[in-house]
Design a protein around this motif. Structure first.
Motif, PDB file in Angstrom:
ATOM      1  N   GLY A   1       0.811  -1.212   0.000  1.00 54.55           N
ATOM      2  CA  GLY A   1       0.000   0.000   0.000  1.00 54.55           C
ATOM      3  C   GLY A   1       0.841   1.256   0.000  1.00 54.55           C
ATOM      4  O   GLY A   1       0.533   2.227  -0.702  1.00 54.55           O
ATOM      5  N   VAL A   2       1.921   1.257   0.781  1.00 52.68           N
ATOM      6  CA  VAL A   2       2.821   2.409   0.801  1.00 52.68           C
ATOM      7  C   VAL A   2       3.459   2.605  -0.574  1.00 52.68           C
ATOM      8  O   VAL A   2       3.571   3.736  -1.065  1.00 52.68           O
ATOM      9  CB  VAL A   2       3.894   2.228   1.887  1.00 52.68           C
ATOM     10  CG1 VAL A   2       4.984   3.282   1.756  1.00 52.68           C
ATOM     11  CG2 VAL A   2       3.260   2.311   3.276  1.00 52.68           C
ATOM     12  N   SER A   3       3.883   1.510  -1.198  1.00 60.44           N
ATOM     13  CA  SER A   3       4.452   1.609  -2.551  1.00 60.44           C
ATOM     14  C   SER A   3       3.443   2.207  -3.522  1.00 60.44           C
ATOM     15  O   SER A   3       3.778   3.091  -4.321  1.00 60.44           O
ATOM     16  CB  SER A   3       4.875   0.217  -3.044  1.00 60.44           C
ATOM     17  OG  SER A   3       5.846  -0.341  -2.197  1.00 60.44           O
ATOM     18  N   ALA A   4       2.186   1.724  -3.442  1.00 62.38           N
ATOM     19  CA  ALA A   4       1.144   2.274  -4.310  1.00 62.38           C
ATOM     20  C   ALA A   4       0.868   3.729  -3.980  1.00 62.38           C
ATOM     21  O   ALA A   4       0.555   4.536  -4.874  1.00 62.38           O
ATOM     22  CB  ALA A   4      -0.135   1.443  -4.168  1.00 62.38           C
ATOM     23  N   GLY A   5       0.991   4.101  -2.685  1.00 59.75           N
ATOM     24  CA  GLY A   5       0.795   5.487  -2.295  1.00 59.75           C
ATOM     25  C   GLY A   5       1.826   6.416  -2.909  1.00 59.75           C
ATOM     26  O   GLY A   5       1.499   7.540  -3.320  1.00 59.75           O
TER      27      GLY A   5
END
Length: 253
Positions: free
Chosen positions: A181-185
């Motif tokens: 999720g952080v990567s996608a953020g």
């Protein structure tokens, strides 16, 4: 194990950067600079303060979006994983959010919320939250029933089962979803700056491309990747600190 992990990460970085340097020297494209040229441009932007001014803008929607996605996403994932009725009602929404093309949603967000910070935070949340929710829900749902039954046989309360059995058992997948999720953020933050308003690191990328300053463009891209790697390693450190017993090392150990 820690030394081995560090060695593998350094080796991987050396291979990637070496391939980048070779590809830039061939060159594979006139618009593809060498690694050294890009790092020189990054050093120049660092010393003159350009990169810090840019990140002051980029980090606002990124940090807000990631924090909101992490808190709300894990809470929603736990609820979905614990309740079949709640899963039936809300899980399809996050599946659709994950599958929907983000570029098609950005004009709608701009029409509703304008071109300011709110729209950019929403872009980050739309990118980050679905994977966090779905991974958390799947981890909770797949917690071994035998462990939960054993806890209840020792008169454990529902709260104890959740906090001492389900969450620790599900933590590896929850943190995997959080890292994804952080990567996608990060992707969402840069995409919002490229598609909504050219600010921060996105502005450096757009401007450098427009004047064919490709070393600066790749330097800006590299900086956001480097920051994402640092964030992900901090999450991994947090996971190892909170749930030390779940770190079982490599299969070959």
């Amino acid at each position: 194990m820690q030394h081995r992990s560090l060695f593998l990460k350094l080796l991987s970085a050396a291979i990637v950067f070496g391939a980048w340097e070779i590809a830039g020297r061939i060159p594979i494209s006139y618009a593809f600079p060498t690694f050294i040229e890009s790092m020189t441009a990054l050093a120049r932007m660092t010393f003159d303060g350009t990169i810090f001014v840019a990140y002051a803008e980029t980090l606002k929607p990124l940090v807000l979006g990631v924090v909101i996605s992490g808190i709300v996403g894990i809470a929603m994932g736990l609820w979905i994983g614990l309740s079949a009725r709640f899963e039936w009602l809300f899980a399809p929404i996050f599946v659709v959010m994950q599958a929907a093309p983000l570029a098609a949603l950005i004009p709608i967000l701009v029409m509703v919320y304008g071109i300011g910070l709110t729209s950019k935070v929403f872009v980050v949340c739309i990118m980050a939250m679905p994977v966090i929710v779905l991974n958390t829900a799947g981890a909770v749902r797949n917690t071994p029933a035998s462990i939960k039954d054993m806890a209840k046989s020792f008169l454990a309360s529902d709260r104890d089962v959740l906090t001492k059995i389900i969450i620790p058992a599900a933590s590896p997948i929850i943190f995997s979803g959080l890292r994804l999720g952080v990567s996608a953020g990060f992707i969402g933050a840069i995409l919002s700056e490229l598609k909504i308003t050219p600010t921060g690191v996105g502005d450096i990328i757009s401007y450098s491309r427009s004047i064919a300053d490709y070393p600066s463009m790749y330097a800006a891209i590299f900086s956001i990747i480097l920051l994402a790697v640092v964030f992900l390693n901090l999450l991994e450190l947090l996971e190892n600190t909170l749930f030390e017993g779940n770190n079982r090392g490599y299969v070959s150990d």
